[in-house]
Design an enzyme around this catalytic site. Structure first.
Site, PDB file in Angstrom:
ATOM      1  N   CYS A 161      59.876  11.655 -62.604  1.00 37.78           N
ATOM      2  CA  CYS A 161      61.121  11.718 -62.546  1.00 37.78           C
ATOM      3  C   CYS A 161      61.713  12.699 -63.356  1.00 37.78           C
ATOM      4  O   CYS A 161      61.362  12.799 -64.178  1.00 37.78           O
ATOM      5  CB  CYS A 161      61.790  10.316 -62.466  1.00 37.78           C
ATOM      6  N   CYS A 176      66.135  -5.540 -57.181  1.00 41.47           N
ATOM      7  CA  CYS A 176      67.733  -6.414 -56.944  1.00 41.47           C
ATOM      8  C   CYS A 176      68.965  -5.646 -57.387  1.00 41.47           C
ATOM      9  O   CYS A 176      70.323  -5.391 -57.022  1.00 41.47           O
ATOM     10  CB  CYS A 176      68.117  -7.416 -57.453  1.00 41.47           C
ATOM     11  N   LYS A 179      70.245  -3.085 -54.505  1.00 42.30           N
ATOM     12  CA  LYS A 179      70.805  -3.860 -53.679  1.00 42.30           C
ATOM     13  C   LYS A 179      71.757  -4.421 -53.814  1.00 42.30           C
ATOM     14  O   LYS A 179      72.524  -4.881 -53.051  1.00 42.30           O
ATOM     15  CB  LYS A 179      69.646  -4.909 -53.571  1.00 42.30           C
ATOM     16  N   TYR A 312      67.490 -14.494 -46.903  1.00 37.15           N
ATOM     17  CA  TYR A 312      67.853 -13.155 -47.782  1.00 37.15           C
ATOM     18  C   TYR A 312      67.903 -11.785 -47.717  1.00 37.15           C
ATOM     19  O   TYR A 312      69.255 -11.536 -47.591  1.00 37.15           O
ATOM     20  CB  TYR A 312      67.004 -13.099 -49.446  1.00 37.15           C
ATOM     21  N   GLU A 316      71.628  -9.762 -45.960  1.00 41.27           N
ATOM     22  CA  GLU A 316      71.795  -8.766 -47.015  1.00 41.27           C
ATOM     23  C   GLU A 316      72.006  -7.701 -46.836  1.00 41.27           C
ATOM     24  O   GLU A 316      73.324  -7.049 -47.164  1.00 41.27           O
ATOM     25  CB  GLU A 316      71.458  -8.999 -48.586  1.00 41.27           C
ATOM     26  N   HIS A 584      92.757 -21.620 -63.620  1.00 37.91           N
ATOM     27  CA  HIS A 584      93.432 -21.844 -63.021  1.00 37.91           C
ATOM     28  C   HIS A 584      94.520 -20.471 -63.433  1.00 37.91           C
ATOM     29  O   HIS A 584      94.725 -19.445 -63.790  1.00 37.91           O
ATOM     30  CB  HIS A 584      94.596 -22.713 -62.790  1.00 37.91           C
ATOM     31  N   GLU A 589      87.594 -23.243 -59.518  1.00 36.44           N
ATOM     32  CA  GLU A 589      88.267 -24.877 -60.271  1.00 36.44           C
ATOM     33  C   GLU A 589      88.118 -25.503 -58.712  1.00 36.44           C
ATOM     34  O   GLU A 589      87.946 -27.152 -59.683  1.00 36.44           O
ATOM     35  CB  GLU A 589      90.010 -24.016 -60.520  1.00 36.44           C
TER      36      GLU A 589
END
Ligand code: FAD
Ligand code: NAP
Length: 609
Positions: A161, A176, A179, A312, A316, A584, A589
């Site tokens: 490459c 992953c 993706k 999955y 996805e 917050h 939370e």
């Protein structure tokens, strides 16, 4: 560490010590402050012999080691020296053997393997394992080779490459990463729509350019591969771009892409060959369809897409393609996300449906035909109902098959090495130390039977295995309470048991489920997805309301779930979550304020923050 007083513990320790003795040419059990040990270690240094040392005063169960060594060798004192599996003894015996020449003789008795460790498969697990072994001073080799898909994609791996103006082998790609980057592309699309509501003005029609995204993602992968290559070289791992198969229990044949065969031997092997996408075995599937191995480097935009499968990969990929504005249909054979909490899976699916993804439920494809060639072309799909046998037809530009993955164990010569595989799924069973039925052959990652198929799991197992084999460590990979995230458009993070599985294991009466819908602050101004996000924990009433299932459907699920994964590893209870002060205003939370139980049937919609 208290003395071991049961047979299982003793046997485990004995195996661990034997493994260290068997895996190292010179093995010295020592104490860091002992002058006799220092003398022996200096001798091996002087002889320029690689010696593996376990300092018994520096490890937690050093006393137990010493007791077991007494049982195994009749010697309790240190140093306790082994050469090529032969017990030499302490300092005096070692010095005497050096003087009379028998030490050199023992050292030359080495079975002369080319490598201490050969790892077959240079993906997530294999690279981690080989690097760790090399860092612990072992001579390690990793072989990696990607067999092209029927569409000819080698998905960037093992190709020459051009990057930064230099030719090099692309050695590894974790699927992953593209993706997640393509998922992020879709998330940005939604953010752009939200941005107008926050006052951003842009006149042009917003559209997405597939080729720009594909090139940018692939360039980033190129840069990662360069880093992997440098890390392997720095750690002295011999990386070979060749397909490996056993021809004898300690010998493999490596065939490179020009067909040249080379043979290597090793004392130990780790199998880390991963999985490849499965096809359907129906007319036209291999000729005309693509899989996830092709999608991330597809040169053209896939256009109107049919995704087959509902786990999955299917959800996805279907999710981010729809997020790019494509017309997406997902063909579901039975349920969404088998194995996951079904309540959560259906909520993730409903959200996709509300945002334009079409679901063809209870259908399976029976035939794919090409109507027009092109980039993309046009395909006709015939599918059959799983309930009525009714046939339906549809036309798509691209058909993405995502119906699971097959373990790459059938062409590795495992029969020649004597490694048993599960004939039903081609997977390999290992003990809790990742050892196969052949003692010097180990296996990690996706090819393991009944274990998680996730990158960090493969990496952790590989790293800990090398440390146990060569570093005297006792730490095993913990496959329980593994946090994970499905990167659907509304992301789903989970850790521990699904509600369905928890009910099966403990009975509904012994569980308390706390849950709430919520509306992330970021969604309020754009006015989208009001009360579609959802949080749920499952607590075991029999065990102090310990959290045994954590489920979150909302933005940044991976980031949120990771921390709660740590809490669950520490055995977090509902009370501890309640006493934790929230941050917050965030989504996470919500887990510090859950007070409606599912059994109460109370209102769980959120009216404000
Ligand atoms: P792999 O990483 O697959 O590596 C095996 C390597 O061995 C491959 O390069 C293969 O070509 C090579 N090989 C096979 N046979 C031989 C041989 N005989 N000789 C030489 N080389 C050989 N996991 C996550 O944690 N998060 C995610 O977001 C995620 N997303 C995913 C998305 C998709 C589309 C897919 C398909 C998987 C995803 N996963 C994700 C799962 C993750 O990719 C795997 O769990 C992980 O890669 C497994 O690592 P491994 O080392 O077992 O195998
Ligand atoms: P999978 O979990 O094995 O799911 C296969 C899917 O295909 C199921 O929905 C199944 O339906 C369907 N299917 C199987 N055979 C079919 C057929 N003949 N016709 C129609 N549908 C069929 O496979 P996967 O999605 O490829 O995932 C593999 C592994 O990769 C996962 O276990 C996961 O660990 C890993 N992964 C992780 C991530 C992440 O961490 N985010 C992402 C992707 C993948 P049924 O339910 O009816 O059997």
């Amino acid at each position: 560490m208290p003395p071991i007083d049961n047979d299982t513990g003793k046997n485990e320790l004995k195996c661990r010590i034997q493994q260290l003795i068997d895996s190292n040419q010179v093995m010295v059990f020592s104490k860091s402050y002992c002058p006799f040990c220092i003398k022996v270690k200096d001798l091996f240094k002087e002889l320029q012999v690689d010696c593996n040392v376990v300092e018994l005063d520096l490890i937690e169960d050093g006393t137990n080691y010493q007791e077991m060594l007494l049982e195994m060798t009749g010697q309790k004192t240190v140093p306790n020296v082994f050469i090529n599996k032969t017990h030499v003894g302490g300092c005096d015996n070692t010095m005497k053997a050096h003087k009379d020449g028998s030490l050199q003789q023992l050292l030359s008795n080495n079975e002369a393997y080319d490598y201490d460790l050969i790892v077959i498969g240079g993906g997530s697990g294999g690279l981690a394992c080989s690097k760790e072994a090399a860092a612990l001073g072992k001579k390690a080799m990793v072989l990696d080779y990607v067999v092209p898909t029927p569409k000819g994609t080698t998905w960037g791996k093992s190709l020459m490459c051009l990057f930064w103006g230099r030719m090099f082998f692309v050695i590894f790609l974790n699927i992953c990463i593209p993706k997640k980057l393509m998922h992020q592309t879709a998330v940005l699309g939604t953010a752009m729509q939200d941005a107008r509501k926050f006052g951003w003005e842009f006149d042009e029609t917003v559209k997405h350019n597939w080729e720009t995204m594909k090139t940018a993602v692939n360039n980033y992968i190129g840069s990662l591969n360069w880093g992997y290559r440098v890390a392997l070289r720095d750690k002295n791992v011999n990386y070979v771009n060749a397909y490996a198969e056993f021809i004898e229990p300690h010998k493999i044949k490596a065939t490179n892409k020009r067909g040249k065969e080379t043979f290597y031997t090793a004392a130990k092997f780790v199998l880390a060959t991963g999985e490849r996408p499965r096809y359907l075995g129906i007319p036209g599937d291999k000729e005309y369809c693509i899989t996830s191995d092709d999608l991330f480097s597809l040169p053209h935009c896939p256009g109107k897409t049919l995704v087959i499968g509902a786990s999955y990969v299917a959800l996805e990929c279907g999710g981010f393609l729809a997020g790019l504005g494509l017309d997406v249909t997902i063909m579901v054979r039975s349920i969404l996300l088998r194995g996951f909490d079904q309540d959560m899976a259906n909520r993730a699916g409903e959200h996709m449906e509300e945002h334009g993804v079409k679901f063809l439920r209870k259908y399976v494809p029976v035939k794919i035909e090409e109507l027009e060639a092109g980039t993309p072309g046009k395909l006709k799909v015939t599918a059959k109902s799983t309930e009525t046998d009714e046939l339906i037809e549809g036309e798509y530009n691209t058909v993405l098959i995502a119906v699971g993955r097959d373990a790459c164990t059938d062409k590795v010569g495992l029969d020649k090495a004597g490694v048993k595989v599960n004939p039903k799924n081609g997977k390999i069973s290992v003990n809790d130390e990742e050892q196969t039925n052949v003692p010097h052959i180990y296996a990690i990652g996706d090819i393991l039977d009944g274990k998680w198929e996730l990158t960090p799991v493969a990496i952790q197992a590989g790293k800990l295995l090398a440390r146990r084999l060569y570093g005297g460590s006792t730490l095993k990979c913990d496959y329980v309470n593994v946090p994970t995230t499905v990167f659907t458009p509304l992301e789903y993070g989970s850790c521990g048991l699904s509600e369905d599985r928890a009910t099966e294991l403990y009975g509904q009466d012994n569980l308390e489920v706390f849950h709430s819908l919520f509306w992330p602050l970021e969604f309020t101004v754009p006015g989208r997805d009001n009360n579609k996000c959802y949080a749920k924990i499952i607590c075991n009433k029999l065990d102090n309301d310990r959290v045994i299932g954590f489920h979150y459907l909302g933005p940044n699920a991976g980031e949120v779930t990771q921390g709660f994964g740590v809490a669950m590893k520490c055995g977090a209870t509902k009370e501890q979550l309640d006493s934790t002060i929230g941050i917050h205003p965030t989504c996470a939370e919500i887990f510090t304020t859950l007070d409606v139980t599912k059994s109460s049937g109370g209102d769980i919609t959120q009216s404000g923050c």
